[in-house]
Design a protein around this motif. Sequence first.
Motif, short mmCIF file in Angstrom:
data_model
loop_
_atom_site.label_atom_id
_atom_site.label_comp_id
_atom_site.label_asym_id
_atom_site.label_seq_id
_atom_site.Cartn_x
_atom_site.Cartn_y
_atom_site.Cartn_z
N ARG A 131 0.82 -1.22 0.00
CA ARG A 131 0.00 0.00 0.00
C ARG A 131 0.85 1.27 0.00
NH1 ARG A 131 -2.87 -3.00 3.97
NH2 ARG A 131 -1.67 -1.97 5.60
N GLU B 251 -0.25 -0.51 -9.32
CA GLU B 251 -1.49 -0.02 -8.72
C GLU B 251 -2.54 -1.13 -8.79
OE1 GLU B 251 -2.93 3.75 -10.15
OE2 GLU B 251 -0.90 4.54 -10.36
N ILE C 183 -6.35 -1.70 -6.85
CA ILE C 183 -7.29 -1.12 -5.90
C ILE C 183 -8.32 -2.14 -5.41
CG2 ILE C 183 -7.00 1.18 -6.86
CD1 ILE C 183 -9.67 0.79 -8.30
#
Length: 283
Positions: A89, A281, A283
């Motif tokens: 993260r 990335e 999510i």
Amino acid sequence: MNKCFVKNSTGILKKVLLCPSDYMKLQPINVIAEKWIKENNELSIKNCIREHKDLIEAYEENRVEVALMEPDKNMTNEVFARDFGACIREGYILGKFKEPIRREETEAYRKKLEELGVPCVAKVTKGFFEGGDFWFLDDNTLAIGVVARTDETGIQDIREQISKFGYNIIPVKCPKENLHLDMCFNIVEDKLAVVCKQALPDSFINILEERKFSLIDITQEEVFKLHCNLQALGNGRVISLKSNREVNNKLRTYGINVIELELSEILKNGGGPHCMTFPLERI
């Protein structure tokens, strides 16, 4: 609010880092490549380049942004972008390669991550750690393989540096011929994993079952055919190999959209779509 980079193994993949296969060369640093070398095989670079372009296209068609390294003729295994570290993260962990032939990659990838604006939140200086051994079991639990190229010292170095972020690390010891954990264990969707039970410790299988994972089991022989080396895109999608028919069919019974690629030439060097992909990335 600080940016979140990668928070799990199966969320929607938004951006990845890859390295083109222009300078691939068979190197005797894993059992798969060793097999092809013993049979006096050479790679078709033309086919390797075509296969890697197909991987890029598959990502782009699935709305995954692709950042590319500039390939270097002195780094013949650089195509396996996963291995230089791991993304969490807060930023990324810079690993430490065990094989001398791969150590030049560390600085090249470090510079690229700096260029991309991803902060380094941990750097392994003790022992060894490669990204093919790294998995999120959930948002705060990490499984890290102790196979051929990551050791307990490297894991402890990571633990000391990222414990402030609240992560718990579970080491997973496997026979060395499996190379990395992602060769015999792969999370393809929430609570669904492809595994080689023969290669994994019973204690880890028990952890997965306690966490209510459904497990698709493959044989040790299939490990060396990269049948576990899949890449989850999130939202029920996964990149796999055309040759991985049985696993692909089983995935479809779970409602997974399987994107099949022909990567047979690159596979000769001992890595598949997961090995070639560094997530930036998710999510």
